[in-house]
Design a protein around this motif. Structure first.
Motif, short mmCIF file in Angstrom:
data_model
loop_
_atom_site.label_atom_id
_atom_site.label_comp_id
_atom_site.label_asym_id
_atom_site.label_seq_id
_atom_site.Cartn_x
_atom_site.Cartn_y
_atom_site.Cartn_z
N VAL A 113 0.83 -1.21 0.00
CA VAL A 113 0.00 0.00 0.00
C VAL A 113 0.87 1.26 0.00
O VAL A 113 0.77 2.11 -0.89
CB VAL A 113 -0.97 0.02 1.21
CG1 VAL A 113 -1.75 1.34 1.24
CG2 VAL A 113 -1.92 -1.16 1.16
N VAL A 114 1.72 1.37 1.01
CA VAL A 114 2.50 2.61 1.19
C VAL A 114 3.46 2.86 0.03
O VAL A 114 3.46 3.95 -0.57
CB VAL A 114 3.26 2.56 2.52
CG1 VAL A 114 4.21 3.76 2.63
CG2 VAL A 114 2.29 2.56 3.69
N GLN A 115 4.29 1.87 -0.29
CA GLN A 115 5.30 2.09 -1.33
C GLN A 115 4.68 2.34 -2.71
O GLN A 115 5.08 3.29 -3.40
CB GLN A 115 6.28 0.92 -1.37
CG GLN A 115 7.12 0.73 -0.12
CD GLN A 115 8.08 1.90 0.14
OE1 GLN A 115 8.17 2.86 -0.64
NE2 GLN A 115 8.82 1.83 1.24
N PRO A 116 3.69 1.55 -3.15
CA PRO A 116 3.06 1.87 -4.45
C PRO A 116 2.42 3.25 -4.48
O PRO A 116 2.51 3.96 -5.49
CB PRO A 116 2.02 0.76 -4.61
CG PRO A 116 2.54 -0.38 -3.81
CD PRO A 116 3.19 0.26 -2.62
N ALA A 117 1.78 3.64 -3.36
CA ALA A 117 1.16 4.96 -3.32
C ALA A 117 2.21 6.06 -3.37
O ALA A 117 2.02 7.10 -4.02
CB ALA A 117 0.30 5.10 -2.05
#
Length: 248
Positions: free
Chosen positions: A137-141
């Motif tokens: 979630v965090v890294q792709p966003a």
């Protein structure tokens, strides 16, 4: 008064057999349908959507991720295996005593953006959910919205032997079992940062990013509380794997 002709015993037996056979056939057809769905699903549907597939931290978040994270996290051996297979390293946190005894918490040492402070004791299921959230979630966003990776996670704490909101009475907080993390912000690859307190109301990319990771967190953690919930969460995201399901 109408007179009812009694049914012959053989007629009753025949009707009973027919009902029994109908039920058996119905059950056979039902399980056949389940088997077909499972077979087709294994081949055509991604594993993150299938609750009977093992949880892997390398899989994107799917329809079954939250349920599988909770189930896997409840089994200490399976939870540690899932972390290890995903390339996450950890050490055992020192056990706590007193009213909030935690004997099997972990400290994550590598495999995701480092926590700051680093010595954050987390239950295995919290560590597992945090790892999935950070990776999927965090890294792709961050890449999509901010154009760069997150290199650090700033937080206000994980384990704390206290009741909800620090009240003198009432139920214990999930922090009392190392089952929650209060996430304050993110450090980015270019040296800048994004904070909940400073950027939640931002109308640009930082605000979009924060809401993206909050909403994505709701697909992994059991409970996610943000500044939209109340003033007590104005400066952090509360992420936990216990209590009642909530996404605010």
């Amino acid at each position: 008064m109408a007179y009812r002709v009694p049914r012959h015993p053989k007629v009753k037996d025949h009707a009973s057999r027919q009902t029994f056979l109908a039920r058996v056939v119905g059950l056979v057809l039902l399980w056949a349908l389940v088997a077909v769905i499972a077979l087709v699903g294994d081949r055509a549907i991604a594993p993150q959507h299938l609750p009977w597939k093992p949880l892997r931290v390398i899989d994107p978040v799917g329809l079954a991720t939250k349920a599988k994270a909770a189930r896997t996290g409840a089994d200490p051996l399976a939870c540690r295996q899932a972390l290890g297979q995903g390339g996450v390293a950890f050490t055992a946190a020192p056990p706590t005593t007193g009213d909030c005894k935690v004997s099997d918490a972990l400290i994550l040492t590598s495999g995701l953006a480092p926590l700051k402070p680093a010595e954050a004791a987390l239950s295995c299921k919290e560590a597992l959910a945090l790892t999935i959230w950070e990776r999927q979630v965090v890294q792709p966003a961050a890449i999509e919205v901010l154009g760069q990776a997150v290199v650090g996670l700033d937080h206000y704490g994980s384990f704390a032997c206290r009741r909800i909101y620090g009240r003198p009475e009432g139920p214990l907080s999930e922090h009392a079992s190392a089952n929650a993390l209060d996430l304050a912000g993110f450090r980015l690859a270019d040296g800048s940062s994004v904070s909940i307190a400073g950027d939640w109301k931002d109308q640009g990319a930082k605000g979009v990013f924060l809401r993206r990771v909050r909403d994505g967190g709701c697909k992994v953690f059991v409970t996610v509380l943000s500044p939209d919930y109340n003033v007590e969460h104005a400066d952090h995201l509360h992420l936990d794997m216990g209590g009642w399901p909530s996404c605010n």
